[in-house]
Design an enzyme around this catalytic site. Structure first.
Site, PDB file in Angstrom:
ATOM      1  N   ASP A 179       1.063  -1.286   0.233  1.00 48.53           N
ATOM      2  CA  ASP A 179      -0.182   0.213  -0.253  1.00 48.53           C
ATOM      3  C   ASP A 179       1.029   1.363  -0.140  1.00 48.53           C
ATOM      4  OD1 ASP A 179      -2.987   0.794   0.468  1.00 48.53           O
ATOM      5  OD2 ASP A 179      -2.338   1.865   1.579  1.00 48.53           O
ATOM      6  N   TYR A 307      -3.270  10.757   0.723  1.00 53.17           N
ATOM      7  CA  TYR A 307      -4.204  11.502  -0.079  1.00 53.17           C
ATOM      8  C   TYR A 307      -3.608  13.010  -0.782  1.00 53.17           C
ATOM      9  CZ  TYR A 307      -5.340   6.361   0.196  1.00 53.17           C
ATOM     10  OH  TYR A 307      -5.491   5.199   0.687  1.00 53.17           O
ATOM     11  N   HIS A 368      -4.784  -7.767  -0.802  1.00 45.90           N
ATOM     12  CA  HIS A 368      -4.362  -6.019  -0.332  1.00 45.90           C
ATOM     13  C   HIS A 368      -3.168  -6.175   0.938  1.00 45.90           C
ATOM     14  CE1 HIS A 368      -3.807  -2.205  -1.283  1.00 45.90           C
ATOM     15  NE2 HIS A 368      -3.915  -2.000   0.340  1.00 45.90           N
TER      16      HIS A 368
END
Length: 390
Positions: A179, A307, A368
């Protein structure tokens, strides 16, 4: 190993836990479209069960003790307080391995692999292959202090380089991540290649340069790009929200534990093979312990800023060098990729465009959150890659 940091044991104030229970008891749930399941987001039936278990069955003190069984520290580096776990490895010369998590994960992601990596002899391996495992919380996550504003992964990479030098006195080490951890680790290798022996990644990270001077895109790569766009079309709405309007989102997540839980568990449910239904890959205890690290620190807003930084500044792709050739990470790189990740496994040629790939594993199963879901497979692949380099 001498560590220039203060020992730190997690001990959440009981008033925080009492407030949490009171909020859970007052949860007001939304309605749901008929037959919605997980199609529109977090499944109402599942979230009701999760919230009730959180209120009446979950024991934070048990899991707090589980995290505290690893040596925890707080270090002050370049204006930041960085919380980290460190497990010195077995063997005569354990390789320092900096392991970085992402969102919506935490240092808790690694609780199944820390011992495997540090003490392989306990699992049938060779003690001489052990790593000294170092797991810091990203700035703004967990018990690490938050930046004043969104902090780019490149700057976190610079901070990690200083962290390893100032806290451990280490000039050369290796790193691993998935990630955001794969992005930070990639920029660490790009900006500080002299500091890295090698990196290992379990997510497809930086995009290669595809402009003038780059090799033409192959049919396999073109097909993969199409599959990537199709898979992420419905799965990346959270990226847009956290990348553009995180403040608005986080009024709700800071105030409602049920809202925070729903926002996070939906990302753990999203696994192409499993599809709609109960979340069977991870226990409620595991999911809630990860969520608790966000809740007790009121840390979700600052965690989402990573982000925002890349949305406004870019930095998810490589460019060109001064001589006009495509940029590339030259530190030896190993990949262990899982088929049900948000990003499909690409052709190996795609990875070679951006990385000095020395090892590539395409797993047959897994998603993930590999360190939680497939700890044996991930640890085995890390050992396999680094054993070849040693």
């Amino acid at each position: 190993m001498k560590i220039n940091a203060t020992p730190f044991a997690i001990d959440v104030d009981q008033t925080v836990l009492d407030d949490l229970k009171a909020r859970l008891e007052r949860t007001r749930f939304p309605n749901e479209p008929e037959g919605g399941g997980w199609f529109y987001g977090a499944d109402l039936t599942y979230v009701r069960k999760l919230v009730e278990y959180w209120r009446a069955g979950y024991d934070w003190r048990r899991w707090e003790a589980e995290i505290n069984r690893w040596s925890g520290y707080m270090a002050h580096v370049d204006g930041f307080d960085i919380h980290f776990l460190c497990e010195p490895g077995s063997g005569s010369n354990p390789e320092p391995l900096l392991v970085t998590h992402g969102w919506p994960g935490s240092i808790f992601e690694f609780h199944w692999i820390i011992e495997r990596l540090a003490h392989p002899e306990r699992f049938g391996g060779d003690a001489e292959d052990g790593f000294t495992v170092i797991c810091p919380s990203l700035p703004g996550y967990g018990w690490s202090s938050a930046p004043d504003k969104p902090m780019h992964p490149k700057l976190i990479a610079d901070l990690w380089a200083r962290f390893m030098t100032e806290v451990f006195g280490i000039e050369k080490f290796s790193a691993q991540g998935g990630d955001w951890g794969s992005i930070v680790t990639s920029w660490l290798a790009h900006r500080h290649p002299e500091r890295l022996n090698a990196i290992h990644l379990n997510m497809v990270p930086l995009r290669p340069y595809l402009g003038d001077g780059a090799p033409p895109v192959s049919d396999d790569e073109r097909k993969w790009i199409g599959a990537f766009k199709k898979r992420t079309a419905r799965a990346m709405g959270y990226f847009q929200i956290q990348g553009t309007k995180p403040q608005t989102l986080n009024y709700g997540l800071a105030d409602s534990p049920a809202g925070l839980a729903a926002w996070i568990v939906e990302k753990f449910q999203y696994r192409m093979k499993e599809g709609p239904g109960e979340l069977s890959l991870h226990s409620m205890d595991e999911l809630l312990t990860n969520i608790m690290i966000y809740w007790v620190n009121n840390a979700h807003n600052s965690a989402s800023w990573i982000y925002t930084s890349v949305t406004h500044e870019g930095g998810m792709e490589l460019g060109v060098r001064d001589d006009g050739t495509p940029d590339r990470i030259e530190v030896p790189t190993g990949f262990c990729l899982f088929p049900y990740d948000l990003v499909p496994i690409p052709p190996e040629s795609w990875l070679h465009r951006a990385y000095n790939v020395k090892h590539f594993t395409a797993e047959a199963d897994g998603g993930h959150f590999a360190a939680l879901e497939k700890p044996e497979e991930l640890a085995a692949d890390i050992f396999k890659f680094f054993k070849g380099l040693r």
